[in-house]
Design a protein around this motif. Sequence first.
Motif, PDB file in Angstrom:
ATOM      1  N   SER A  16      -2.431   6.121  -7.167  1.00 54.97           N
ATOM      2  CA  SER A  16      -1.834   6.709  -5.974  1.00 54.97           C
ATOM      3  C   SER A  16      -2.859   7.535  -5.205  1.00 54.97           C
ATOM      4  O   SER A  16      -2.933   7.484  -3.974  1.00 54.97           O
ATOM      5  N   MET A  17      -3.670   8.315  -5.933  1.00 55.91           N
ATOM      6  CA  MET A  17      -4.728   9.107  -5.285  1.00 55.91           C
ATOM      7  C   MET A  17      -5.713   8.210  -4.550  1.00 55.91           C
ATOM      8  O   MET A  17      -6.066   8.462  -3.400  1.00 55.91           O
ATOM      9  N   LEU A  18      -6.164   7.161  -5.222  1.00 61.60           N
ATOM     10  CA  LEU A  18      -7.161   6.282  -4.620  1.00 61.60           C
ATOM     11  C   LEU A  18      -6.593   5.535  -3.421  1.00 61.60           C
ATOM     12  O   LEU A  18      -7.251   5.386  -2.392  1.00 61.60           O
ATOM     13  N   ALA A  19      -5.364   5.048  -3.548  1.00 58.79           N
ATOM     14  CA  ALA A  19      -4.747   4.316  -2.438  1.00 58.79           C
ATOM     15  C   ALA A  19      -4.497   5.226  -1.250  1.00 58.79           C
ATOM     16  O   ALA A  19      -4.624   4.811  -0.102  1.00 58.79           O
ATOM     17  N   SER A  20      -4.142   6.456  -1.494  1.00 56.49           N
ATOM     18  CA  SER A  20      -3.882   7.391  -0.398  1.00 56.49           C
ATOM     19  C   SER A  20      -5.151   7.698   0.382  1.00 56.49           C
ATOM     20  O   SER A  20      -5.088   8.070   1.546  1.00 56.49           O
ATOM     21  N   GLY A  21      -6.291   7.505  -0.268  1.00 58.08           N
ATOM     22  CA  GLY A  21      -7.558   7.701   0.425  1.00 58.08           C
ATOM     23  C   GLY A  21      -8.071   6.429   1.061  1.00 58.08           C
ATOM     24  O   GLY A  21      -9.222   6.363   1.483  1.00 58.08           O
ATOM     25  N   ASP A  22      -7.212   5.406   1.135  1.00 61.46           N
ATOM     26  CA  ASP A  22      -7.576   4.111   1.725  1.00 61.46           C
ATOM     27  C   ASP A  22      -8.812   3.513   1.037  1.00 61.46           C
ATOM     28  O   ASP A  22      -9.652   2.892   1.682  1.00 61.46           O
ATOM     29  N   ILE A  23      -8.880   3.697  -0.296  1.00 64.31           N
ATOM     30  CA  ILE A  23     -10.024   3.200  -1.050  1.00 64.31           C
ATOM     31  C   ILE A  23      -9.728   1.843  -1.676  1.00 64.31           C
ATOM     32  O   ILE A  23     -10.576   0.978  -1.758  1.00 64.31           O
ATOM     33  N   LEU A  24      -8.489   1.659  -2.131  1.00 59.69           N
ATOM     34  CA  LEU A  24      -8.122   0.426  -2.804  1.00 59.69           C
ATOM     35  C   LEU A  24      -7.518  -0.564  -1.824  1.00 59.69           C
ATOM     36  O   LEU A  24      -6.882  -0.186  -0.855  1.00 59.69           O
TER      37      LEU A  24
ATOM     38  N   LEU B 292       0.831  -1.192   0.000  1.00 60.60           N
ATOM     39  CA  LEU B 292       0.000   0.000   0.000  1.00 60.60           C
ATOM     40  C   LEU B 292       0.867   1.245   0.000  1.00 60.60           C
ATOM     41  O   LEU B 292       0.591   2.213  -0.700  1.00 60.60           O
ATOM     42  N   THR B 293       1.951   1.222   0.736  1.00 61.84           N
ATOM     43  CA  THR B 293       2.864   2.352   0.754  1.00 61.84           C
ATOM     44  C   THR B 293       3.476   2.564  -0.628  1.00 61.84           C
ATOM     45  O   THR B 293       3.625   3.693  -1.078  1.00 61.84           O
ATOM     46  N   ALA B 294       3.804   1.487  -1.321  1.00 61.90           N
ATOM     47  CA  ALA B 294       4.376   1.600  -2.662  1.00 61.90           C
ATOM     48  C   ALA B 294       3.389   2.259  -3.615  1.00 61.90           C
ATOM     49  O   ALA B 294       3.765   3.107  -4.426  1.00 61.90           O
ATOM     50  N   THR B 295       2.114   1.905  -3.529  1.00 58.79           N
ATOM     51  CA  THR B 295       1.108   2.504  -4.401  1.00 58.79           C
ATOM     52  C   THR B 295       0.882   3.965  -4.055  1.00 58.79           C
ATOM     53  O   THR B 295       0.762   4.816  -4.928  1.00 58.79           O
TER      54      THR B 295
ATOM     55  N   CYS C  50     -14.325  20.485 -11.827  1.00 60.97           N
ATOM     56  CA  CYS C  50     -13.502  20.103 -10.680  1.00 60.97           C
ATOM     57  C   CYS C  50     -14.044  20.661  -9.369  1.00 60.97           C
ATOM     58  O   CYS C  50     -13.732  20.149  -8.303  1.00 60.97           O
ATOM     59  N   GLN C  51     -14.809  21.731  -9.444  1.00 61.13           N
ATOM     60  CA  GLN C  51     -15.381  22.322  -8.238  1.00 61.13           C
ATOM     61  C   GLN C  51     -16.672  21.619  -7.821  1.00 61.13           C
ATOM     62  O   GLN C  51     -17.169  21.836  -6.713  1.00 61.13           O
ATOM     63  N   LEU C  52     -17.219  20.776  -8.702  1.00 57.77           N
ATOM     64  CA  LEU C  52     -18.506  20.142  -8.434  1.00 57.77           C
ATOM     65  C   LEU C  52     -18.384  18.661  -8.078  1.00 57.77           C
ATOM     66  O   LEU C  52     -19.201  18.146  -7.323  1.00 57.77           O
ATOM     67  N   THR C  53     -17.382  17.992  -8.627  1.00 61.18           N
ATOM     68  CA  THR C  53     -17.276  16.549  -8.435  1.00 61.18           C
ATOM     69  C   THR C  53     -16.754  16.203  -7.045  1.00 61.18           C
ATOM     70  O   THR C  53     -16.161  17.029  -6.348  1.00 61.18           O
ATOM     71  N   ASP C  54     -16.922  14.930  -6.682  1.00 58.69           N
ATOM     72  CA  ASP C  54     -16.406  14.459  -5.394  1.00 58.69           C
ATOM     73  C   ASP C  54     -14.881  14.514  -5.375  1.00 58.69           C
ATOM     74  O   ASP C  54     -14.280  14.791  -4.336  1.00 58.69           O
ATOM     75  N   VAL C  55     -14.262  14.222  -6.518  1.00 55.94           N
ATOM     76  CA  VAL C  55     -12.804  14.191  -6.613  1.00 55.94           C
ATOM     77  C   VAL C  55     -12.383  14.950  -7.865  1.00 55.94           C
ATOM     78  O   VAL C  55     -12.982  14.768  -8.933  1.00 55.94           O
TER      79      VAL C  55
ATOM     80  N   ALA D 170       3.000   5.995  -2.813  1.00 50.32           N
ATOM     81  CA  ALA D 170       4.189   6.779  -3.152  1.00 50.32           C
ATOM     82  C   ALA D 170       4.545   6.707  -4.631  1.00 50.32           C
ATOM     83  O   ALA D 170       5.577   7.237  -5.041  1.00 50.32           O
ATOM     84  N   ALA D 171       3.702   6.080  -5.439  1.00 46.55           N
ATOM     85  CA  ALA D 171       4.045   5.877  -6.848  1.00 46.55           C
ATOM     86  C   ALA D 171       4.087   7.178  -7.638  1.00 46.55           C
ATOM     87  O   ALA D 171       4.781   7.273  -8.646  1.00 46.55           O
ATOM     88  N   PHE D 172       3.348   8.180  -7.173  1.00 45.10           N
ATOM     89  CA  PHE D 172       3.290   9.461  -7.876  1.00 45.10           C
ATOM     90  C   PHE D 172       3.298  10.575  -6.833  1.00 45.10           C
ATOM     91  O   PHE D 172       2.633  10.464  -5.808  1.00 45.10           O
ATOM     92  N   PRO D 173       4.066  11.641  -7.077  1.00 40.93           N
ATOM     93  CA  PRO D 173       4.148  12.703  -6.063  1.00 40.93           C
ATOM     94  C   PRO D 173       2.798  13.367  -5.826  1.00 40.93           C
ATOM     95  O   PRO D 173       2.081  13.700  -6.784  1.00 40.93           O
ATOM     96  N   ARG D 174       2.459  13.543  -4.567  1.00 36.97           N
ATOM     97  CA  ARG D 174       1.186  14.186  -4.241  1.00 36.97           C
ATOM     98  C   ARG D 174       1.191  15.662  -4.622  1.00 36.97           C
ATOM     99  O   ARG D 174       0.202  16.195  -5.096  1.00 36.97           O
ATOM    100  N   ASN D 175       2.315  16.315  -4.374  1.00 34.19           N
ATOM    101  CA  ASN D 175       2.427  17.745  -4.677  1.00 34.19           C
ATOM    102  C   ASN D 175       3.410  17.918  -5.823  1.00 34.19           C
ATOM    103  O   ASN D 175       4.610  17.778  -5.649  1.00 34.19           O
ATOM    104  N   PHE D 176       2.885  18.202  -7.005  1.00 34.35           N
ATOM    105  CA  PHE D 176       3.749  18.349  -8.173  1.00 34.35           C
ATOM    106  C   PHE D 176       3.853  19.804  -8.627  1.00 34.35           C
ATOM    107  O   PHE D 176       4.456  20.098  -9.662  1.00 34.35           O
ATOM    108  N   THR D 177       3.267  20.729  -7.869  1.00 33.90           N
ATOM    109  CA  THR D 177       3.268  22.131  -8.279  1.00 33.90           C
ATOM    110  C   THR D 177       4.656  22.743  -8.250  1.00 33.90           C
ATOM    111  O   THR D 177       4.918  23.720  -8.962  1.00 33.90           O
ATOM    112  N   ASN D 178       5.542  22.182  -7.427  1.00 26.53           N
ATOM    113  CA  ASN D 178       6.894  22.737  -7.326  1.00 26.53           C
ATOM    114  C   ASN D 178       7.901  22.017  -8.215  1.00 26.53           C
ATOM    115  O   ASN D 178       9.092  22.317  -8.171  1.00 26.53           O
TER     116      ASN D 178
END
Length: 357
Positions: free
Chosen positions: A345-353, A67-70, A305-310, A72-80
Amino acid sequence: QLMILRTNCHLNTTHQLNMEAMKLKCPLFHRFFGAFLLIVGMLRILSVEMLRNDSLLFDVTLLSRKLTATQAAFPRNFTNISSYEDLVRLVDFNIPVPRDLNILFMGDSLTRYQYLDLAFFISRNGTWFSDSKNDPHFEAKGGLTWNSFYTFSDEVLRPYEMLCDCTRRGNNPETPRENRYFCDPVYNNRLVFLQKFGHIPFRTSWDISHINEHPNTLVNDPQNMSVAQIMNWTEAVENFVCKMTPKPDYFIFNSGWWDDEEFSQPAVQEAMIRALSNCNIISVYKTTTIARSKERLDEKRERMCQLTDVCFNVSWTDLVPPEHYVDDKHFAPPLYSMINLHLLSMLASGDILSVNS
């Protein structure tokens, strides 16, 4: 437990005298210390039981690692992140095959290739397109007719792609159908792709009540262009997606680069989200990937993006160099794999998968 607590009580005489003195100075100390000993005893008992059950200890450790590997598979904050090379260095392609996915993708070719990439990854037990010679995307761009492409990609994904309601007359985008149903019984993964080209209605020959009853069926004969249903975005959600059995957990959608005034209207957007909410499906809007020309969509559609759940924000595709495109709008590998790594990565970080054990 009693034996452990008795062991903890075998203090030397000097220590016992010191403890008595502490109790006189601080009446609450005895209570806190007694609680501490009880907790220590319970933890020791749990440890003993886990050691007795080797498989339990193994599964817990393995689950945590995967679960940690999934996550961490993609950076959560890519703005920088300032360059594509820096981004790629932070992406880990070596993740376990997910379990219990139930996702429906709806959109144009940008979404089709994301679906094909994820379906291929699951069907090949964790091999991405970029690591394989069988790339349906490149085959499609290599001069095949559309119906030959449908046949080829369906064969690549068999036996997991159970249905492909896929046909097109020539290059006329007004009359195509491409709807795919993928089922992986080993890890209980279900993926669906429904084609929707902008303002062009969604078309299907599927009888939604029988979608699970026709395994390994490819409909791509132009003579068999019977269409059971023609629907706009909201009708497709209400009359098709919400009636699927089982219903998808996630509805991931994007209208792509097609002209779609209807999709840009706030009333239509709100009706779609309301329909998904009413049938308990999580709405996920994927922002439109950046073109090679660096063209971006107007903000009316991205308001979703302002209306959907995710909000599945793939604005990081602005970093992709021109050589990683096959045309102005479509990517070469491994970009669709990176988009799917971002999603997983997004889904796993939310403990969904859950993941394989």
